[in-house]
Design an enzyme around this catalytic site. Structure first.
Site, PDB file in Angstrom:
ATOM      1  CG  ASP A   1       3.623   1.795  -8.140  1.00  0.00           C
ATOM      2  OD1 ASP A   1       3.022   0.720  -8.325  1.00  0.00           O
ATOM      3  OD2 ASP A   1       3.522   2.761  -8.911  1.00  0.00           O
TER       4      ASP A   1
ATOM      5  CG  ASP B   1     -17.557  -0.514  -5.494  1.00  0.00           C
ATOM      6  OD1 ASP B   1     -16.591  -0.334  -6.279  1.00  0.00           O
ATOM      7  OD2 ASP B   1     -17.951   0.375  -4.700  1.00  0.00           O
TER       8      ASP B   1
ATOM      9  CB  THR C   1     -12.586  -4.268   1.822  1.00  0.00           C
ATOM     10  OG1 THR C   1     -13.304  -3.546   0.831  1.00  0.00           O
ATOM     11  CG2 THR C   1     -12.143  -5.608   1.281  1.00  0.00           C
ATOM     12  CE  LYS C   2     -12.938   3.654   5.909  1.00  0.00           C
ATOM     13  NZ  LYS C   2     -12.021   4.741   5.987  1.00  0.00           N
TER      14      LYS C   2
ATOM     15  CD  GLU D   1      -2.735   1.440   0.231  1.00  0.00           C
ATOM     16  OE1 GLU D   1      -2.439   2.427  -0.464  1.00  0.00           O
ATOM     17  OE2 GLU D   1      -3.693   0.688  -0.035  1.00  0.00           O
TER      18      GLU D   1
ATOM     19  CG  ASP E   1      -7.899   3.864  -6.537  1.00  0.00           C
ATOM     20  OD1 ASP E   1      -8.482   4.582  -5.726  1.00  0.00           O
ATOM     21  OD2 ASP E   1      -6.811   3.283  -6.289  1.00  0.00           O
TER      22      ASP E   1
HETATM   23  C1  LIG Z   1     -10.135   2.163  -3.635  1.00  0.00           C
HETATM   24  S1  LIG Z   1      -8.918   1.751  -2.463  1.00  0.00           S
HETATM   25  C2  LIG Z   1      -9.440   0.165  -1.852  1.00  0.00           C
HETATM   26  C3  LIG Z   1      -8.777  -0.200  -0.551  1.00  0.00           C
HETATM   27  C4  LIG Z   1      -9.141  -1.566   0.038  1.00  0.00           C
HETATM   28  N1  LIG Z   1      -8.727  -2.653  -0.823  1.00  0.00           N
HETATM   29  C5  LIG Z   1     -10.600  -1.678   0.338  1.00  0.00           C
HETATM   30  O1  LIG Z   1     -11.307  -2.408  -0.377  1.00  0.00           O
HETATM   31  O2  LIG Z   1     -11.056  -1.044   1.299  1.00  0.00           O
HETATM   32  C6  LIG Z   1      -7.544   1.332  -3.497  1.00  0.00           C
HETATM   33  C7  LIG Z   1      -6.223   1.357  -2.724  1.00  0.00           C
HETATM   34  O3  LIG Z   1      -5.200   0.857  -3.574  1.00  0.00           O
HETATM   35  C8  LIG Z   1      -4.019   1.606  -3.335  1.00  0.00           C
HETATM   36  N2  LIG Z   1      -3.207   1.492  -4.558  1.00  0.00           N
HETATM   37  C9  LIG Z   1      -3.583   1.802  -5.818  1.00  0.00           C
HETATM   38  N3  LIG Z   1      -2.600   1.560  -6.674  1.00  0.00           N
HETATM   39  C10 LIG Z   1      -1.566   1.066  -5.943  1.00  0.00           C
HETATM   40  C11 LIG Z   1      -0.263   0.634  -6.281  1.00  0.00           C
HETATM   41  N4  LIG Z   1       0.183   0.657  -7.543  1.00  0.00           N
HETATM   42  N5  LIG Z   1       0.545   0.203  -5.282  1.00  0.00           N
HETATM   43  C12 LIG Z   1       0.108   0.167  -4.002  1.00  0.00           C
HETATM   44  N6  LIG Z   1      -1.127   0.572  -3.619  1.00  0.00           N
HETATM   45  C13 LIG Z   1      -1.950   1.013  -4.585  1.00  0.00           C
HETATM   46  C14 LIG Z   1      -4.516   3.024  -3.061  1.00  0.00           C
HETATM   47  O4  LIG Z   1      -3.579   3.764  -2.321  1.00  0.00           O
HETATM   48  C15 LIG Z   1      -5.793   2.745  -2.279  1.00  0.00           C
HETATM   49  O5  LIG Z   1      -5.556   2.735  -0.890  1.00  0.00           O
END
Ligand SMILES: C[S@@+](CC[C@H](N)C(=O)[O-])C[C@H]1O[C@@H](n2cnc3c(N)ncnc32)[C@H](O)[C@@H]1O
Length: 230
Positions: free
Chosen positions: A114, A173, A209-210, A87, A137
């Site tokens: 990343d 979702d 998940t959240k 993360e 995302d």
């Molecule tokens: C929409 S959130 C979902 C978080 C969690 N999985 C949930 O369902 O509650 C997407 C997460 O992926 C992380 N993220 C996106 N691309 C990433 C990457 N290339 N490396 C690490 N984290 C990443 C973002 O920082 C974000 O916290």
């Protein structure tokens, strides 16, 4: 003719935007107190997995664990499996660190970098048992869709790092992203749909998940996909 400055020309496409979310006191304290024990420093060299965990076991990688509650729950439920959560969002890293330290969880480590770089450099091919990406995302605007983390090239890299029989578990979702995930994964060489060609996974085994709960409050559906390396 205009020429882009070098930093613009070579900037990689990122699947995230670093939000400037403030750390809570508890997240900041967890980062100060527990970072060195549970956050794994990485370079562009392979990790020594045997040195990371007290016992050998299956290895599960979660990309983008957000605030980390569901990953922590999984690690506690499965003490003989080793988990690495990746993360970039520091408040989430702080929150998960707080939970890991509170419960003294030995089978879960964090990488704050990343995930595309981590998967490219830090694992040996054919070593991971499962890779999970929950509610990435969705990048719904057409012009942003190249930022989606589920892309044929990245899924190919994940497949290479999985053991034979290893799994990729995705969830979203966002229906249009679900359809895109299905299209990418059905065409992915060396992977088969664990639920039968073209099917989503109706009854996945994982904690909520959240982001999932936020989506449900907004009336969104949930789509899970399970693919197995052949
Ligand atoms: C929409 S959130 C979902 C978080 C969690 N999985 C949930 O369902 O509650 C997407 C997460 O992926 C992380 N993220 C996106 N691309 C990433 C990457 N290339 N490396 C690490 N984290 C990443 C973002 O920082 C974000 O916290």
């Amino acid at each position: 003719m205009s020429i882009d400055p070098p930093a613009e020309r070579h900037r990689p496409i990122r699947s995230y935007v670093l939000r400037s979310g403030r750390l809570t006191d508890s997240q900041r304290k967890a980062i100060d107190d527990h970072w060195s024990r549970w956050v794994v420093p990485t370079a562009d060299t392979q990790l020594d997995l045997a040195a990371l965990f007290p016992q050998q076991g299956k290895l599960v990688i979660e990309i983008g664990f957000g605030m980390g509650d569901s990953l922590l729950a999984m690690a506690v439920q499965e003490p003989s499996t080793n988990f690495i959560g990746i993360e970039v969002h520091r408040p989430g890293v702080g929150k998960l660190l707080h939970g890991i330290a509170e419960q003294q969880v030995a089978n879960l480590k964090i990488i704050c970098r990343d995930a595309t770089e981590v998967l490219l450099h830090c694992f040996q091919a054919n070593t991971i048992d499962k890779i999970q990406i929950f509610f990435p995302d969705p990048w719904p605007k057409k012009k942003h869709q190249k930022r989606r983390i589920v892309q044929p090239e990245f899924m190919g890299l994940l497949r290479d790092q999985l053991r034979s029989g290893g799994q990729i578990h995705l969830a979203t979702d966002w229906q249009e992203y679900a359809d895109y995930m299905l299209e990418v994964m059905e065409a992915a060489p060396g992977m088969r749909n664990g639920e039968g060609a073209g099917n989503f996974w109706e009854h996945p085994l994982r904690p909520d998940t959240k982001f999932e709960n936020r989506g449900k409050r907004l009336g969104h559906g949930v789509w899970d996909l399970l693919y197995v390396k052949t």
